[in-house]
Design an enzyme around this catalytic site. Structure first.
Site, PDB file in Angstrom:
ATOM      1  CB  ALA A  55     -20.584  11.102  20.080  1.00 24.24           C
ATOM      2  N   GLY A  61     -19.179  14.592  11.404  1.00 29.03           N
ATOM      3  CA  GLY A  61     -20.808  14.280  10.967  1.00 29.03           C
ATOM      4  C   GLY A  61     -21.303  14.615  12.252  1.00 29.03           C
ATOM      5  CB  CYS A  62     -22.389  14.370  15.237  1.00 28.08           C
ATOM      6  SG  CYS A  62     -23.205  12.694  15.495  1.00 28.08           S
ATOM      7  CB  THR A  63     -20.118  18.949  14.303  1.00 26.76           C
ATOM      8  OG1 THR A  63     -19.777  18.536  15.551  1.00 26.76           O
ATOM      9  CG2 THR A  63     -20.463  20.433  14.102  1.00 26.76           C
ATOM     10  CB  ALA A  83     -25.710  19.781  15.074  1.00 25.05           C
TER      11      ALA A  83
END
Length: 162
Positions: free
Chosen positions: A48, A53-55, A58
Site C-alpha cells: 500500500a 515500509g512501502c515508502t 519506493a
C-alpha cells in the site's frame, strides 16, 4: 506465534515466462512488460502507498533510479491502490517510475504475490511484498517473495551490477 506467509498459487522461479500485465499507471496510461523490451525490468509488488515500509522501498528505488537506468534496468511498482492514490503518492514522494494499479489483485495473484499472511497470530489475505527481475527478453531472471524493504534496493543493485 511467529509471523509467516503462505503464497496462494505457484511461485515464479528463474527461467519462467513472466505472466504479463496490462495495468494503468498513476497517470492512467496502460503499461505492459513489452514496453520495456530490450531492457531488464524490476517488477516489485508492495502492499500500500503511504505506508512506512512501502515508502522506504519506493524512495530507495527513486534515489537509485539513475544508477539502475544506467545499467539498463527499468523499474515498475505494483499495488492494489487506485490510480488516484498512486498519483497522490507519486507526487508526494517525487517517484519518477511507473506505479501500477492492480485493484482487483489479479496480476498479483498471477505472479504469486497474493496470499495469506499470518501476522501476530492473525490471518489476513493480501499482497505479499515481492520482487521480480525480468531479462531483456521478458523471462524471469529472479523471483523473491517476503521481501524486507530495508536494504532491498542495495541488494538488488548488487545483483544487477547497477
Amino acid at each position: 506465534m511467529a509471523d509467516e506467509t503462505r503464497l496462494n498459487g505457484t511461485p515464479l522461479q528463474a527461467g519462467d515466462a513472466n505472466p504479463g500485465f496490462a495495468l494503468p499507471d498513476s497517470t492512467g496510461m496502460v503499461v505492459r512488460p513489452e514496453d520495456f523490451a530490450g531492457r531488464r525490468l524490476v517488477v516489485y509488488f508492495y502492499p500500500a502507498a503511504f505506508t512506512p515500509g512501502c515508502t522506504t522501498e519506493a524512495c530507495d528505488f527513486r534515489d537509485n533510479l539513475a544508477s539502475l537506468q544506467a545499467a539498463g534496468v527499468a523499474v515498475v511498482g505494483v499495488s492494489p491502490d487506485s490510480v488516484e492514490r498512486l498519483a497522490e503518492w507519486a507526487e508526494a514522494e517525487q517517484l519518477q517510475f511507473p506505479l501500477l494499479s492492480d485493484e482487483d489483485h489479479a496480476v498479483a495473484e498471477a505472479w504469486g504475490a497474493w496470499g495469506t499472511k499470518i501476522v501476530n497470530g492473525e490471518e489476513r489475505v493480501g499482497l505479499i511484498r515481492s520482487t521480480f527481475v525480468l531479462d531483456a527478453d521478458g523471462t524471469v531472471q529472479s523471483a523473491e517473495y517476503r521481501v524486507d524493504p530495508h536494504g532491498h534496493v542495495d541488494r538488488l543493485r548488487a545483483q544487477l551490477a547497477a
